[in-house]
Every structure is written in C-alpha cells, then in structure tokens.
Design a protein around this motif. Sequence first.
Motif, PDB file in Angstrom:
ATOM      1  N   PRO A  99       4.741  -5.417  -3.156  1.00  0.00           N
ATOM      2  CA  PRO A  99       3.816  -6.101  -2.361  1.00  0.00           C
ATOM      3  C   PRO A  99       4.090  -7.244  -1.538  1.00  0.00           C
ATOM      4  O   PRO A  99       5.159  -7.999  -2.136  1.00  0.00           O
ATOM      5  N   ASN A 100       3.673  -7.370  -0.428  1.00  0.00           N
ATOM      6  CA  ASN A 100       3.959  -8.547   0.216  1.00  0.00           C
ATOM      7  C   ASN A 100       2.573  -9.251   0.412  1.00  0.00           C
ATOM      8  O   ASN A 100       1.322  -9.009   0.936  1.00  0.00           O
ATOM      9  N   PRO A 101       2.361 -10.294  -0.320  1.00  0.00           N
ATOM     10  CA  PRO A 101       0.998 -11.008  -0.705  1.00  0.00           C
ATOM     11  C   PRO A 101       0.493 -11.621   0.644  1.00  0.00           C
ATOM     12  O   PRO A 101      -0.917 -11.606   0.753  1.00  0.00           O
ATOM     13  N   VAL A 102       1.163 -12.009   1.552  1.00  0.00           N
ATOM     14  CA  VAL A 102       0.536 -12.370   2.821  1.00  0.00           C
ATOM     15  C   VAL A 102      -0.334 -11.259   3.545  1.00  0.00           C
ATOM     16  O   VAL A 102      -1.232 -11.254   4.187  1.00  0.00           O
ATOM     17  N   ALA A 161       4.447 -13.485   9.152  1.00  0.00           N
ATOM     18  CA  ALA A 161       5.064 -12.732   8.074  1.00  0.00           C
ATOM     19  C   ALA A 161       6.249 -11.471   8.278  1.00  0.00           C
ATOM     20  O   ALA A 161       6.988 -11.382   7.458  1.00  0.00           O
ATOM     21  N   VAL A 162       5.894 -10.792   9.366  1.00  0.00           N
ATOM     22  CA  VAL A 162       6.935  -9.876   9.434  1.00  0.00           C
ATOM     23  C   VAL A 162       7.904  -9.928  10.509  1.00  0.00           C
ATOM     24  O   VAL A 162       8.660  -9.296  10.880  1.00  0.00           O
ATOM     25  N   THR A 176      -2.251  -6.716  15.167  1.00  0.00           N
ATOM     26  CA  THR A 176      -2.289  -6.811  13.841  1.00  0.00           C
ATOM     27  C   THR A 176      -1.728  -5.593  12.992  1.00  0.00           C
ATOM     28  O   THR A 176      -0.944  -5.676  12.137  1.00  0.00           O
ATOM     29  N   LEU A 177      -2.400  -4.692  13.291  1.00  0.00           N
ATOM     30  CA  LEU A 177      -2.468  -3.676  12.532  1.00  0.00           C
ATOM     31  C   LEU A 177      -1.133  -2.739  12.497  1.00  0.00           C
ATOM     32  O   LEU A 177      -0.502  -2.296  11.627  1.00  0.00           O
ATOM     33  N   ARG A 178      -0.627  -2.832  13.784  1.00  0.00           N
ATOM     34  CA  ARG A 178       0.718  -2.274  14.281  1.00  0.00           C
ATOM     35  C   ARG A 178       1.809  -3.356  13.488  1.00  0.00           C
ATOM     36  O   ARG A 178       2.640  -2.653  12.985  1.00  0.00           O
ATOM     37  N   ALA A 179       1.614  -4.659  13.364  1.00  0.00           N
ATOM     38  CA  ALA A 179       2.638  -5.399  12.650  1.00  0.00           C
ATOM     39  C   ALA A 179       2.556  -5.186  11.286  1.00  0.00           C
ATOM     40  O   ALA A 179       3.525  -5.169  10.452  1.00  0.00           O
ATOM     41  N   LEU A 180       1.398  -4.644  10.756  1.00  0.00           N
ATOM     42  CA  LEU A 180       1.236  -4.181   9.268  1.00  0.00           C
ATOM     43  C   LEU A 180       1.926  -2.980   8.967  1.00  0.00           C
ATOM     44  O   LEU A 180       2.360  -2.595   7.917  1.00  0.00           O
ATOM     45  N   GLY A 181       2.166  -2.220  10.111  1.00  0.00           N
ATOM     46  CA  GLY A 181       3.179  -1.071   9.884  1.00  0.00           C
ATOM     47  C   GLY A 181       2.221   0.328  10.159  1.00  0.00           C
ATOM     48  O   GLY A 181       2.883   1.456  10.111  1.00  0.00           O
ATOM     49  N   PHE A 182       1.152   0.207  10.817  1.00  0.00           N
ATOM     50  CA  PHE A 182       0.429   1.250  10.857  1.00  0.00           C
ATOM     51  C   PHE A 182       0.369   1.916  12.563  1.00  0.00           C
ATOM     52  O   PHE A 182       0.605   1.068  13.403  1.00  0.00           O
TER      53      PHE A 182
END
Length: 426
Positions: free
Chosen positions: A211-214, A326-327, A367-373
């Motif tokens: 997990p990445n806490p950020v 963060a990413v 944001t969601l794309r950067a989270l990987g979605f």
Amino acid sequence: MGDTAKIGIGGSTVELPVLKGTAGPDVVDIRKLYSGADVFTYDPGFTSTASCESKITFIDGDQGILLHRGYPIDQLAEKSSFLEVCYLLLHGELPTAAEYAEFEHNITYHTMVHEQFDRFFQGFRRDAHPMAIMVGAVGALSAFYHDSTNIDDPEQRMISAHRMIAKIPTIAARAYKYSLGQPFVYPRNDCSYAENFLRMCFSVPAEDWKPNPVLTRAMDRIFILHADHEQNASTSTVRLAGSSGANPFACIAAGIASLWGPKHGGANEEALNMLKEIGTVENIPDFVKGVKNRERLLMGFGHRVYKNYDPRAKVMQTTCHEVLAAVGHSNDPLLKVAMELEKIALSDEFFIERKLYPNVDFYSGITLRALGFPPEMFTVLFALARTVGWIAQWKEMIEDPSQKIGRPRQLYTGAPQRDYVAVEKR
Ligand code: SDX
C-alpha cells in the motif's frame, strides 16, 4: 399561522403555507394546490422544486457550501475518514470512538460477497463497460439477502445499509478485475476501507502488493467528496424507486443506472476524454470556441445548484496535485491543460454569465488516472462512494412518516379523445 403564499387563478385564490428549514430557501407547500385550485405546478428537471424534507446534506450553490449533517465538506475531507462520514450520514452525528469501532467492525465483516455471486460476472463480455456490470451485479444482490428485505424493520434497514456499504467496493473491484481478465481478490479484514479497495483492484497473485499511504489517503478523501449531494438525479432515482417499497439493493442499482449518464456521474470520464482530446494548451482557444458555439459542453464544468465554485472541486484539485507528486507525474500534460482551461473559463464572459465553474468531476479524472484507474472505472468509483448517500437518503425516505409513493403528474399536450378508425378507413 406562518407565512403563506396566495395563488390567484381562475377567479379564485388558494392560500398555501410557506415552510422554513434550517437553511436555504423557504418552500411553498403545494400539497393542497390541486385539490384547492384544480391545477398542477410544472417544473421539468425540478429546477424550483423541493421533492422532500431532508436532514442529511445541504448545499448553498451561491456560496459554494456543502454540509453533511452540518459539517462542511472541506473539514470532513481534511479531518474525517470515509467510514466515519458513512456513520455520520446514516446516524446524523459523528461517532464516539466505541461507536466507530463497532461500525467499522460491522462494515469490515460484511465485505465478502457470496461465492455464487461471482458467477454473475461470467455472463458479461470482457469488454463490457464496468458500469453495465455494476448495474447488473448490484441488482443481483437483491436475490441474495432475503433476511433483510423487510424495509419496515429498522434493524433490517440498517443491515441492508451495512451490507451495501461493505460490499460495493468488492463488487466494483471485481468489475475492474473482470475487465482485465485477472483473478478476483478477496477483501482482507486487516486493511482499511480504501486500502482494501485499492488492494482488490491492483494486487495480483504473482507478487506482494504494497500500500502507498498517500494514495490510500487520497482514495479515502475522494470517497468522502462523492458520498452524498442532496437530491441529485441518482439520489432522486433511488428515492423514487424506494418509495414503492422496492428492495433496497434494487433501488441502489437504479441509482447506479442514473449516475452513469454523462451529464451526471459519467462526467468524470468525459472530462478526462475532453482533456485528452484537447491535448495541449495551444488547442484550448479553438476548443472553447466550439463550446461557445454550443457544439459541445465543457465537461466537468457547470452545476444545477452550484453557481459558484464547487467546494469539492477545490479539495479534488489539491488531492490531484498530491497524487501526481506521489506517483511522479507532477508534470502531467493533462493537468497543465486542465489548469489553463480553468483559468481561461473563469475569466471568459460566456462562462461567467452562465456561472459555470469547475465541479467535482473536473479534476477527478486526472487524479483517478494517476491512481491507476482507466477512464471507464471513474464513474464506478463515484457510484462506490455515493452508495452511502443513496442508502442514507433511502433510509430517511422510508422513515419519513409523510412519505408516499412518488407519482408526479404532467401537462398533457397530446391528441384529444378520438374514436378508433378501422385500417381500411385510414
Ligand atoms: C454531477 O446534481 C448534483 O448534485 C450532481 C453532482 C453530484 O454530486 O451528485 O454534483 C455530480 O453530476 C456534477 C455535474 C457533472 N456534469 C458535467 O460536468 C457535465 C457538464 N455540465 C452540464 O451538463 C451542466 O452544467 C449540468 C447538467 C451539470 C447542469 O445543467 P443545468 O443546471 O440544467 O444547466 P443548463 O444546462 O440549463 O445550463 C445553463 C446554461 C446553458 O446555456 P444557455 O442555453 O442558457 O445559453 O449553461 C450552459 C447551457 O448550455 N452550460 C454549459 C455547460 N453547462 C451548462 N455550456 C458549456 N459547458 C457546460 N458544461
């Protein structure tokens, strides 16, 4: 007698009570209008109509204020957690430590879905839109929990609410994994709500998932921002479906269907597609010209209620910067396009006079794309978070002693009565 509103029509006058709330506009109680004056009101899209009384969420569109049970969204986003906001929306007060611990345990221990439930996914094509899968899968939940369908039993209503909040991330993650052709991941009871969801989406059997806490904190905050929003289209859909006494899981499926629309929850996916289509800052002026010519909408802008900046959009923009940092995508070209587009729109008369400001969907896509979605999962995440709002509003409606089955009337402009004509005479 408090204030009243007099409507003079057809030579007679009907006097209607004016009701006051804690905040926001007063309302004219028109329940006796039809019986008193034989007329309906007419308000397509309900731009001037309060459909119910509610204590859950309040929006001041002119001030850009959003309150959940009186608490401002920016304070909740900064200081609370999504599960604590779930408790607040359901129960009306922030939980004590003991109340929270019990609630978190209830949710955590309902996150698994029936093994047989997983077979529903096999019926979909792998390239099915995850929102199509969500509508079908959540509707199917109504076939599983016959021990909690007596909506008149408060205990069963709360069990349904807990089950819905607990299982929606598991179902959403399954919809994503199914589209990838990857194995489903079971929830873990030692993970937080947001961490569990990210893990069910992004972990694979071939390696440990870290997990990445950020990112976990950002996901939790994004859920908070989407939790509830007064009587929006999908919430009104859930209330109307629920007003007939329908199964709560089926009502949530109806809400998911409504949220899917590009003018509602589908806007986050469309907003990212729009930014990709614009591509670079240099292309913005041409794009804005097309918007002004009514060739297209500026997705992620405008709102039925907010005629000022959507307070969620501000928090989302901050979260966007945090996640990109963060990413390692701080220089994401789409963020540059989004910020320049926002700057241009906020200074352009066309948007100013129409009070078009960024809404919650404008920055969420980046944001969601950067989270990987992938973009097709964006509205699924919106539905995941909004499930608590839907179920809290459904519960409030069922518990409202004045609630009736929703049955609007109409202005009929069709053919006057006429007799059937045999085919040879047409
Ligand atoms: C959500 O209701 C909720 O609370 C929803 C939501 C929630 O949390 O549940 O907040 C989530 O759905 C946010 C909104 C996401 N949708 C979009 O970003 C899609 C783009 N926005 C538009 O579709 C529109 O702004 C709506 C649907 C959001 C609101 O539309 P309204 O209130 O019916 O306003 P309108 O269409 O009458 O617009 C008024 C004027 C019109 O211009 P005129 O014809 O009067 O000249 O503004 C124009 C519209 O053409 N306009 C836009 C625009 N939005 C409105 N023009 C360009 N781009 C836009 N985005």
